[in-house]
Design an enzyme around this catalytic site. Structure first.
Site, mmCIF file in Angstrom:
data_model
loop_
_atom_site.group_PDB
_atom_site.id
_atom_site.type_symbol
_atom_site.label_atom_id
_atom_site.label_comp_id
_atom_site.label_asym_id
_atom_site.label_seq_id
_atom_site.Cartn_x
_atom_site.Cartn_y
_atom_site.Cartn_z
ATOM 1 N N ASP A 1 -119.344 -5.618 89.539
ATOM 2 C CA ASP A 1 -120.440 -6.154 88.731
ATOM 3 C C ASP A 1 -119.943 -6.376 87.304
ATOM 4 O OD1 ASP A 1 -122.830 -6.886 87.671
ATOM 5 O OD2 ASP A 1 -123.920 -5.078 88.255
ATOM 6 N N ARG B 1 -125.348 -12.965 93.641
ATOM 7 C CA ARG B 1 -125.386 -12.209 94.908
ATOM 8 C C ARG B 1 -126.188 -12.947 95.979
ATOM 9 N NH1 ARG B 1 -124.320 -6.639 93.168
ATOM 10 N NH2 ARG B 1 -123.353 -7.005 91.141
ATOM 11 N N LYS C 1 -124.973 -1.775 94.500
ATOM 12 C CA LYS C 1 -126.067 -2.458 93.797
ATOM 13 C C LYS C 1 -126.562 -3.646 94.620
ATOM 14 C CE LYS C 1 -126.600 -5.518 89.836
ATOM 15 N NZ LYS C 1 -126.213 -5.811 88.447
ATOM 16 N N CYS D 1 -126.167 -11.623 87.530
ATOM 17 C CA CYS D 1 -126.028 -10.796 88.726
ATOM 18 C C CYS D 1 -126.800 -11.278 89.955
ATOM 19 C CB CYS D 1 -126.450 -9.365 88.401
ATOM 20 S SG CYS D 1 -125.616 -8.641 86.973
ATOM 21 N N LYS E 1 -120.212 -13.491 80.504
ATOM 22 C CA LYS E 1 -121.434 -13.426 81.309
ATOM 23 C C LYS E 1 -122.569 -14.199 80.646
ATOM 24 C CE LYS E 1 -124.730 -9.995 83.093
ATOM 25 N NZ LYS E 1 -124.974 -8.557 83.308
ATOM 26 N N HIS F 1 -120.508 -2.948 85.143
ATOM 27 C CA HIS F 1 -121.730 -3.245 84.392
ATOM 28 C C HIS F 1 -122.040 -2.044 83.491
ATOM 29 C CE1 HIS F 1 -125.934 -4.218 83.590
ATOM 30 N NE2 HIS F 1 -125.820 -5.362 84.243
ATOM 31 N N SER G 1 -129.718 -3.165 88.492
ATOM 32 C CA SER G 1 -128.640 -2.846 87.547
ATOM 33 C C SER G 1 -128.797 -1.438 86.988
ATOM 34 C CB SER G 1 -128.620 -3.852 86.397
ATOM 35 O OG SER G 1 -128.361 -5.142 86.883
ATOM 36 N N ASP H 1 -119.337 -10.481 90.642
ATOM 37 C CA ASP H 1 -120.506 -11.374 90.672
ATOM 38 C C ASP H 1 -120.544 -12.370 89.523
ATOM 39 O OD1 ASP H 1 -121.081 -9.480 88.719
ATOM 40 O OD2 ASP H 1 -123.205 -9.300 89.258
ATOM 41 N N ASN H 2 -120.013 -11.965 88.368
ATOM 42 C CA ASN H 2 -120.005 -12.857 87.194
ATOM 43 C C ASN H 2 -118.999 -12.320 86.194
ATOM 44 O OD1 ASN H 2 -122.910 -11.166 87.011
ATOM 45 N ND2 ASN H 2 -121.610 -10.986 85.205
HETATM 46 MG MG MG Z 1 -123.165 -8.889 87.185
#
Ligand code: MG
Length: 458
Positions: free
Chosen positions: A34, A77, A126, A73, A273, A205, A151, A257-258
């Site tokens: 994450d 996903r 997550k 996020c 992000k 994260h 998160s 994810d990013n």
């Molecule tokens: Mg993320």
């Protein structure tokens, strides 16, 4: 052996192996970080020590142009698990604990598809695709769930098993270790196969936390400690797979994810992000399947997180959903049969608002919202504004999107705009409405190239 012959031989070997999919599909493990940056692994140039992920790269395939479908996020996903744009599946923005919705219930997840091929599945980590019970992993094709459903900076930070809260405020320092132990238990229980383990880590994260064993040990602060603990976790998963004799029949993938948020490195890419510059969406991607994918292969061709669904479904012989997928099957890239695949542009949105498009090595920025990453919205609210002129970047020669070459490549700008115009009508109504509103909204024609547009104040 020439390179062409080598690739042909490699492809033939893999082809025969992939041909087994109809009778004996491989196990699938997808490990997702994450907010990990493109430049945060050793095999992508970081000083953070990631020997296990580096080994995955050395023994498998490493991508240099693998992009998530969104720079935040939840949408990212949603796209991973459906193979479709986040705006198509009801997740155009980050979800919060108080949200009553999530990933549209009529969407097919990868777990749903693999279930039809007899896979046992588990989600550890997550989730972030909806908190009500009907949106939780156990309602979306997974047999079990263990993790924080959103998160780690959201409250309450509950830890759940299946649909039950087992810890009201999850202890973050022990989380990566507990995720890992849970994964090892699942692998032991499911080793009769086939199985699908989806392991979306909570870290890096923020807020960051590492166990005592890793805290203070990296050269890159707590962020580095956290990434090194995730790398350890990957090593434990690989070790458990090998110890159970599953190495040759298990495809293990790793990504994020990013892009990175306040800390972490996007490498030499622009943005982080929550921006649609490459730093927000370009991710590490590793795929290891000994004997099936060539070891040490580096793929520079463009690929998307949305490609995971059709690719895995193809490998495993799982049925594709009735709804059309936006991702494509990239087995030829993984096998070494192709270096790149021509495909429609990848579109990037901010909520419902179209922002830019990636086509091959070109990136056309069309609109941009009026806030930098997670800064407060200006008076009048957060909006997307068309740029005074579209900005075109050649990522092959200018990977950090520093030099607008739209004026020198007018036909390319037109071509990509036409491709976008052909794609947009298939998107849901809110996308159409947002696009019309952005076009109607005035932007300051004096906004410099590359800047966040300033709304015209009357
Ligand atoms: Mg993320």
């Amino acid at each position: 052996m020439t390179r062409r012959n080598f690739l042909a031989a490699a492809g033939a070997g893999i082809g025969s192996r992939l041909g087994r999919a109809a009778g004996s599909p491989p196990n699938i493990i997808f490990i997702l970080c994450d907010d990990l940056g493109y430049g945060d692994l050793g095999c992508y140039g970081s000083r953070i020590r990631t020997p296990n992920l580096d080994r995955m790269a050395a023994e498998g395939v490493r991508f240099t142009n693998f992009c998530s479908a969104d720079p935040v996020c939840s949408p990212s996903r949603a796209a991973l698990l459906t193979g479709r744009y986040p705006t198509r599946v009801g997740v155009p923005r980050v979800l919060f604990p108080q949200d009553t919705g999530g990933l549209n219930l009529d969407e097919t997840t990868l777990a749903n598809a693999l279930k039809q091929r007899g896979y046992r599945s588990m989600c550890i980590g997550k989730w972030h695709l909806g908190r009500p019970v009907e949106y939780l992993p156990t309602s979306r094709g997974f047999d079990g769930y263990f993790g924080i459903p959103y998160s780690n900076d959201m409250a309450p930070r509950v830890l759940m098993r299946d649909t039950q809260v087992i810890e009201q405020t999850a202890d973050l320092e022990t989380l990566t270790r507990r995720y890992t132990e849970e994964a090892q238990r699942f692998l032991e229980a499911a080793k009769g196969g086939p199985f699908f383990l989806y392991m979306p880590h909570t870290f890096p994260h923020i807020p960051l936390a590492a166990s005592a064993r890793f805290r203070g040990k990296s050269a890159e602060g707590l962020y580095g400690d956290v990434v090194e603990e995730v790398d350890w976790s990957v090593g434990e998963v690989l070790r458990t797979v090998d110890a159970n004799g599953l190495d040759q029949n298990t495809l293990v993938m790793f990504s994020s994810d990013n892009g990175p948020w306040y800390q972490g490195s996007p490498g030499k890419l622009r943005g982080r992000k929550n921006t649609t510059y490459e730093g927000g969406i370009r991710e590490p991607f590793l795929a290891r399947w000994p004997g099936a994918f060539p070891a040490g292969r580096v793929v520079d061709g463009l690929a998307s997180m949305m490609d995971v669904f059709p690719t895995v479904a193809g490998i495993c012989g799982a049925p594709l959903p009735a709804k059309p997928l936006d991702g494509i099957d990239i087995r030829t890239l993984l096998q070494g049969a192709k270096e790149s695949i021509e495909r429609p542009p990848l579109l990037y949105f901010d909520n419902w608002d179209l922002q830019c498009a990636r086509w091959m090595n070109w990136k056309l920025h069309i609109a941009r919202h009026n806030t930098a990453a997670y800064t407060p919205a200006p008076p009048g609210g957060r909006h997307s504004y068309l740029l005074p002129k579209p900005e075109l970047y050649n990522l092959a020669s200018d990977p950090d999107e520093s030099y607008d070459v739209a004026a020198e490549n007018r036909q390319m700008v037109i071509d990509i705009q036409q491709k976008i115009a052909a794609m947009l009508p298939s998107f849901p109504e809110p996308v159409q409405r947002a696009w019309a509103e952005a076009k109607a909204r005035q932007a300051d024609p004096n906004t410099p190239t590359g800047a966040y547009p300033q709304p015209v104040v009357h």
